[in-house]
Design an enzyme around this catalytic site. Structure first.
Site, PDB file in Angstrom:
ATOM      1  N   LYS A  31     -23.920  10.663  11.692  1.00  0.00           N
ATOM      2  CA  LYS A  31     -22.888  10.499  10.665  1.00  0.00           C
ATOM      3  C   LYS A  31     -21.745  11.434  11.050  1.00  0.00           C
ATOM      4  CE  LYS A  31     -20.971  11.824   6.558  1.00  0.00           C
ATOM      5  NZ  LYS A  31     -19.672  11.772   7.265  1.00  0.00           N
ATOM      6  N   GLU A  61     -25.490  24.647  12.499  1.00  0.00           N
ATOM      7  CA  GLU A  61     -24.388  25.334  13.197  1.00  0.00           C
ATOM      8  C   GLU A  61     -23.248  25.445  12.204  1.00  0.00           C
ATOM      9  OE1 GLU A  61     -24.261  26.676  16.087  1.00  0.00           O
ATOM     10  OE2 GLU A  61     -26.067  25.889  17.029  1.00  0.00           O
ATOM     11  N   CYS A 106     -14.962  26.871  15.231  1.00  0.00           N
ATOM     12  CA  CYS A 106     -15.931  27.737  14.541  1.00  0.00           C
ATOM     13  C   CYS A 106     -15.947  29.123  15.161  1.00  0.00           C
ATOM     14  CB  CYS A 106     -17.309  27.103  14.604  1.00  0.00           C
ATOM     15  SG  CYS A 106     -17.790  26.651  16.269  1.00  0.00           S
ATOM     16  N   GLU A 137     -13.662  32.281   6.051  1.00  0.00           N
ATOM     17  CA  GLU A 137     -13.231  31.434   7.169  1.00  0.00           C
ATOM     18  C   GLU A 137     -12.016  30.608   6.754  1.00  0.00           C
ATOM     19  OE1 GLU A 137     -15.692  28.065   8.340  1.00  0.00           O
ATOM     20  OE2 GLU A 137     -15.445  28.644  10.442  1.00  0.00           O
TER      21      GLU A 137
END
Ligand code: NAD
Length: 492
Positions: free
Chosen positions: A175, A250, A284, A385
């Protein structure tokens, strides 16, 4: 507009919903293709196809050597189509063609490396402490794997999951992100060309609640391999925990990039720039916290500005562009909000700090490369973040100070140290709480180097020689070669 299909059981199929949604080009702001709006019925069809391929038919009966050969053929086809796939990714996520083309030309290596590993998965014979038995282990595929991927590097991050999963003999349902599904759908066409049996690789596109949730909850899915935000990762892990499914996570990062006074400052400045402005900060592993030793702080910031001021925003397809648009409108809003938050917290924008609006920005969602000084580690801009081109510069006095600040964050994906002192390089790399530590470099990855997070940055590791194990389960087999039955009520 181009209209895509789902990829289920080796066929291009329409979604059960009968509806499609538009995907936009981040540089033009215009829709350019229609993506199938999958739902639970599509998920069920894809998972059943994957389960069928796992348990019966040619994939299940293939030798690992034959599986490896198919994977190498797939690698060749990705090489053949690298430019086309990279162009699709740029159109969908707005990242630079140079970056996406580099990734696409590198991705085949994952299929060569893990393809070569497919027939090197070996069990062991066990030197038992009991007489009269022969015992050995078998490493078997964990089952149907659901791969859920983010929008920033769709095919690269998929390859990190898919190549070891195929080497292990698993079958897969993917997905992709609703913002960047096109390249995964184009990539799916290569599977049957390479000769993979139908059902080994399936793609269901759509939204988290409509496709992601039923995929995570499907009883025939054994493992969920997820890359994305820690908020979604937690949600999935909670569900998977209740259903006792395997997971790999992750997640995000807030990585420290630490510059000591003894570093090669020119190299360190390039490292700091590549850590935060490459990929418009949408990675990331962004080095979004720049820790600079007090003694060189002002001069280093000047040096940084000298390089960063010349960063050219523009059309991501152009070879001259260095900073492309932000991939999605919500992400664009989020970055601008964080810039506001940083100002309100008392940080100073010494570069950028606004939308990009010049003619070079087209109708795209651009944010100027932004550098904040006067940041302290307790500020939200230093802890959360942002996933955009926004750098927080934090001063430190000494090594111990740098280490304490670097580790004082809930994430632990990556960290870098810039120094000419080899002892310091070892000390820091031992003590930094991060899954990857770079010394005098930044943003280097390889299929050979394990990658993953400490702390809230994730669970499990991708890449490297052990990644195949993440897609295997171990069976111990006992064969009685002469043991005599004793008291049946006592353990043998
Ligand atoms: P996201 O968490 O919003 O979405 C990731 C994927 O999860 C998408 O496909 C999305 O549709 C799906 N999803 C959303 N809700 C779901 C649900 N309830 N159930 C199942 N699936 C669901 O992340 P994003 O915004 O696409 O990506 C950016 C994030 O990814 C950042 O936090 C970044 O740090 C992280 N990331 C991590 C790595 C890594 O390797 N550690 C790499 C790239 C990006």
């Amino acid at each position: 507009m181009k209209r895509y299909s789902l990829h289920i059981a080796g066929e291009a199929v329409a979604p059960h919903s009968g509806s499609w949604f538009a995907t936009q080009n981040p540089y033009t702001g215009e829709p350019w293709a229609e993506i199938p709006r999958g739902n639970a019925q599509d998920v069920d069809a894809a998972v059943v196809a994957a389960h069928h391929a796992l348990t019966s038919g040619p994939w299940a009966e293939m030798t690992p050597t034959q599986r490896g050969a198919l994977m190498r053929r797939l690698g060749d086809l990705i090489s053949r189509d690298a430019t086309k796939l990279a162009t699709t990714e740029v159109r969908d996520n707005g990242k630079l063609f140079a970056e996406m083309n580099g990734q696409l030309n590198y991705i085949p290596q994952w299929f060569y490396y893990y393809g070569g590993m497919a027939d090197k998965v070996q069990g062991a014979t066990l030197p038992l402490d009991k007489k009269g038995y022969f015992a050995f282990t078998r490493h078997e595929p964990v089952g149907v794997v659901a791969c859920i991927t983010p929008w920033n590097s769709p095919l690269l991050l998929l390859a990190w999951k898919l190549a070891p999963a195929l080497a292990a003999g698993c079958t897969v349902v993917v997905k992709p992100s609703e913002f960047t599904s096109a390249s995964t759908l184009e990539f799916a066409e290569l599977f049957e060309q390479a000769g993979f049996p139908p059902g080994v690789f399936n793609v269901v596109t759509g939204f988290g609640s409509e496709v992601g949730t039923p995929l995570v909850e499907h009883p025939l899915v054994s493992k969920i391999s997820f890359t994305g935000s820690d908020a979604t990762g937690r949600l999935i892990n909670e569900k998977a925990g209740k259903l006792l499914k395997h997971t790999a996570m992750e997640l995000g990062g807030k990585s420290p990039n630490i510059v000591f006074e003894d570093a090669d400052l020119e190299q360190a400045a390039f490292g700091a720039i590549s850590g935060i402005f490459a990929a418009t900060g949408q990675t990331c592993i962004a080095g979004s916290r720049l820790l600079v030793q007090e003694s060189i702080h002002d001069a280093f910031v000047e040096r940084l500005l000298g390089v960063a001021r010349t960063a050219r925003m523009g059309d991501p397809m152009s070879a001259d562009t260095q900073v492309g648009p932000v991939t999605t409108p919500p992400q664009y809003q989020k970055i601008l909000e964080y810039i506001e938050i940083a100002r309100n917290e008392g940080a100073t924008a010494v570069l950028g700090g606004d939308k990009g609006t010049g003619p070079e920005c087209g109708n795209g969602w651009f944010v100027q490369p932004t550098i904040f000084t006067g940041v302290t580690n307790g500020m939200r801009i230093a802890q959360e973040e942002v996933f955009g081109p926004v750098l927080s510069v934090i001063k430190f006095k000494e090594e111990a100070d740098a280490l304490a600040i670097a580790n004082d964050v809930r994430f632990g994906l990556a960290a870098a140290v810039w120094t000419s002192d080899i002892g310091r390089a070892f000390r820091m790399s031992e003590r930094l709480q991060a899954g990857t530590v770079w010394v005098n470099t930044y943003r280097a990855v390889s299929f050979m180097a394990p990658f993953g997070g400490y702390k809230d940055s994730g669970l499990g590791r991708e890449n490297g020689i052990d990644a195949v194990r993440e897609y295997l389960q171990t069976k111990a087999v006992w064969i009685n070669s002469g043991a005599v039955a004793g008291n049946p009520f006592v353990m043998r």
